[in-house]
Scaffold this motif. Structure first.
Motif, mmCIF file in Angstrom:
data_model
loop_
_atom_site.group_PDB
_atom_site.id
_atom_site.type_symbol
_atom_site.label_atom_id
_atom_site.label_comp_id
_atom_site.label_asym_id
_atom_site.label_seq_id
_atom_site.Cartn_x
_atom_site.Cartn_y
_atom_site.Cartn_z
ATOM 1 N N ALA A 178 8.276 -8.141 8.864
ATOM 2 C CA ALA A 178 7.101 -7.197 8.258
ATOM 3 C C ALA A 178 6.186 -7.941 7.714
ATOM 4 C CB ALA A 178 8.239 -6.697 7.113
ATOM 5 N N LEU A 179 4.969 -7.243 7.668
ATOM 6 C CA LEU A 179 3.708 -7.849 7.156
ATOM 7 C C LEU A 179 3.506 -7.070 5.631
ATOM 8 C CD1 LEU A 179 0.780 -9.332 7.684
ATOM 9 C CD2 LEU A 179 0.065 -6.821 8.330
ATOM 10 N N ILE A 180 3.736 -7.964 4.616
ATOM 11 C CA ILE A 180 3.543 -7.529 3.400
ATOM 12 C C ILE A 180 2.248 -7.395 2.802
ATOM 13 C CG2 ILE A 180 4.273 -7.845 0.865
ATOM 14 C CD1 ILE A 180 6.786 -8.928 2.188
ATOM 15 N N LEU A 181 1.507 -6.590 2.297
ATOM 16 C CA LEU A 181 0.267 -6.257 2.007
ATOM 17 C C LEU A 181 0.141 -6.642 0.453
ATOM 18 C CD1 LEU A 181 -1.032 -3.139 3.998
ATOM 19 C CD2 LEU A 181 -1.316 -5.678 4.520
ATOM 20 N N PRO A 182 -0.603 -7.281 -0.093
ATOM 21 C CA PRO A 182 -1.002 -7.661 -1.759
ATOM 22 C C PRO A 182 -1.084 -6.292 -2.482
ATOM 23 C CG PRO A 182 -2.372 -9.110 -0.095
ATOM 24 C CD PRO A 182 -1.767 -8.054 0.672
ATOM 25 N N ARG A 183 -0.414 -6.161 -3.720
ATOM 26 C CA ARG A 183 -0.512 -5.258 -4.272
ATOM 27 C C ARG A 183 -1.918 -4.811 -4.779
ATOM 28 N NH1 ARG A 183 1.007 -0.538 -4.958
ATOM 29 N NH2 ARG A 183 3.086 -1.431 -4.501
ATOM 30 N N GLU A 184 -2.875 -5.884 -4.670
ATOM 31 C CA GLU A 184 -4.110 -5.383 -5.268
ATOM 32 C C GLU A 184 -4.743 -4.527 -4.246
ATOM 33 O OE1 GLU A 184 -3.334 -9.170 -4.967
ATOM 34 O OE2 GLU A 184 -2.235 -8.767 -6.780
ATOM 35 N N LEU A 185 -4.670 -5.015 -2.874
ATOM 36 C CA LEU A 185 -5.338 -4.355 -2.034
ATOM 37 C C LEU A 185 -4.781 -2.897 -1.763
ATOM 38 C CD1 LEU A 185 -6.863 -4.430 1.019
ATOM 39 C CD2 LEU A 185 -4.754 -4.964 2.092
ATOM 40 N N LEU A 186 -3.510 -2.610 -1.848
ATOM 41 C CA LEU A 186 -3.004 -1.206 -1.886
ATOM 42 C C LEU A 186 -3.296 -0.332 -3.065
ATOM 43 C CD1 LEU A 186 0.841 -2.124 -1.129
ATOM 44 C CD2 LEU A 186 -0.972 -1.332 0.468
ATOM 45 N N ASP A 187 -3.473 -1.012 -4.217
ATOM 46 C CA ASP A 187 -3.993 -0.298 -5.519
ATOM 47 C C ASP A 187 -5.485 0.045 -5.106
ATOM 48 O OD1 ASP A 187 -1.677 -0.464 -6.629
ATOM 49 O OD2 ASP A 187 -2.004 -2.223 -7.991
ATOM 50 N N GLY A 188 -6.404 -0.943 -4.660
ATOM 51 C CA GLY A 188 -7.575 -0.556 -4.170
ATOM 52 C C GLY A 188 -7.822 0.479 -3.303
ATOM 53 N N LEU A 189 -7.000 0.776 -2.532
ATOM 54 C CA LEU A 189 -7.170 1.493 -1.355
ATOM 55 C C LEU A 189 -6.492 2.740 -1.651
ATOM 56 C CD1 LEU A 189 -6.863 -0.712 1.858
ATOM 57 C CD2 LEU A 189 -9.127 0.143 0.766
ATOM 58 N N ASN A 190 -5.888 2.915 -2.870
ATOM 59 C CA ASN A 190 -5.162 4.065 -3.352
ATOM 60 C C ASN A 190 -3.942 4.425 -2.276
ATOM 61 O OD1 ASN A 190 -4.374 6.019 -4.787
ATOM 62 N ND2 ASN A 190 -5.518 7.572 -4.034
ATOM 63 N N LEU A 191 -3.126 3.264 -1.786
ATOM 64 C CA LEU A 191 -2.070 3.742 -1.003
ATOM 65 C C LEU A 191 -0.768 3.416 -1.619
ATOM 66 C CD1 LEU A 191 -3.641 1.236 1.863
ATOM 67 C CD2 LEU A 191 -3.396 4.078 1.771
ATOM 68 N N GLN A 192 0.322 4.082 -1.167
ATOM 69 C CA GLN A 192 1.575 4.154 -1.681
ATOM 70 C C GLN A 192 2.692 4.042 -0.829
ATOM 71 O OE1 GLN A 192 1.635 8.167 -3.397
ATOM 72 N NE2 GLN A 192 -0.255 7.673 -4.757
ATOM 73 N N VAL A 193 3.743 3.726 -1.063
ATOM 74 C CA VAL A 193 4.908 3.506 -0.359
ATOM 75 C C VAL A 193 5.142 4.553 0.333
ATOM 76 C CG1 VAL A 193 7.449 3.137 -0.288
ATOM 77 C CG2 VAL A 193 6.244 1.705 -1.876
ATOM 78 N N GLY A 194 5.463 4.611 1.748
ATOM 79 C CA GLY A 194 5.406 5.610 2.641
ATOM 80 C C GLY A 194 4.189 6.306 3.249
ATOM 81 N N ASP A 195 3.070 5.735 2.785
ATOM 82 C CA ASP A 195 1.932 6.017 3.451
ATOM 83 C C ASP A 195 1.772 5.327 4.956
ATOM 84 O OD1 ASP A 195 0.733 7.364 1.288
ATOM 85 O OD2 ASP A 195 -0.507 5.731 0.547
ATOM 86 N N GLN A 196 1.241 6.114 5.854
ATOM 87 C CA GLN A 196 1.290 5.749 7.291
ATOM 88 C C GLN A 196 -0.168 5.131 7.601
ATOM 89 O OE1 GLN A 196 2.066 9.033 9.805
ATOM 90 N NE2 GLN A 196 4.190 9.274 8.725
ATOM 91 N N PHE A 197 0.008 4.158 8.699
ATOM 92 C CA PHE A 197 -1.183 3.463 9.285
ATOM 93 C C PHE A 197 -1.499 3.739 10.525
ATOM 94 C CE2 PHE A 197 -0.546 1.154 5.290
ATOM 95 C CZ PHE A 197 -1.963 0.784 4.872
ATOM 96 N N GLN A 198 -2.544 3.699 11.076
ATOM 97 C CA GLN A 198 -2.773 3.626 12.640
ATOM 98 C C GLN A 198 -3.332 2.157 12.936
ATOM 99 O OE1 GLN A 198 -6.488 5.911 13.701
ATOM 100 N NE2 GLN A 198 -6.096 5.711 15.901
ATOM 101 N N ILE A 199 -2.675 1.506 13.926
ATOM 102 C CA ILE A 199 -2.712 0.108 14.007
ATOM 103 C C ILE A 199 -3.970 0.197 15.335
ATOM 104 C CG2 ILE A 199 -2.014 -2.037 14.921
ATOM 105 C CD1 ILE A 199 0.765 -1.195 13.464
ATOM 106 N N ILE A 200 -4.997 -0.424 15.419
ATOM 107 C CA ILE A 200 -5.962 -0.488 16.261
ATOM 108 C C ILE A 200 -6.301 -2.032 16.725
ATOM 109 C CG2 ILE A 200 -8.216 0.223 16.900
ATOM 110 C CD1 ILE A 200 -8.099 2.212 14.663
#
Length: 74
Positions: A14-36
């Motif tokens: 698992a790649l763990i993203l820093p909380r500051e990054l998630l908060d800054g992008l308004n992302l929450q547990v369960g949000d989905q990502f597209q990997i390009i």
């Protein structure tokens, strides 16, 4: 900003993203990502489901202020 890939108990990684990054992008547990994949690396792009988020927020407000909203509706 740096992070590290962690090995999980089930053998996956698992790649763990820093909380500051998630908060800054308004992302929450369960949000989905597209990997390009690109020639320079990868891009993680959030898949925004704004309608569902808005409906969830509206339901939360209606539940919290149910009595007041019923009085206003009369």
């Amino acid at each position: 900003m740096k992070t590290i890939i962690h090995k999980l108990d089930d053998g996956s990684e698992a790649l763990i993203l820093p909380r500051e990054l998630l908060d800054g992008l308004n992302l929450q547990v369960g949000d989905q990502f597209q990997i390009i994949e690109t020639d320079d690396g990868i891009i993680l792009r959030p898949v925004r489901n704004t309608f569902e988020r808005q409906m969830t927020a509206a339901r939360d407000v209606m539940d919290k202020y149910e009595i007041g909203l019923q009085k206003l509706a009369k």
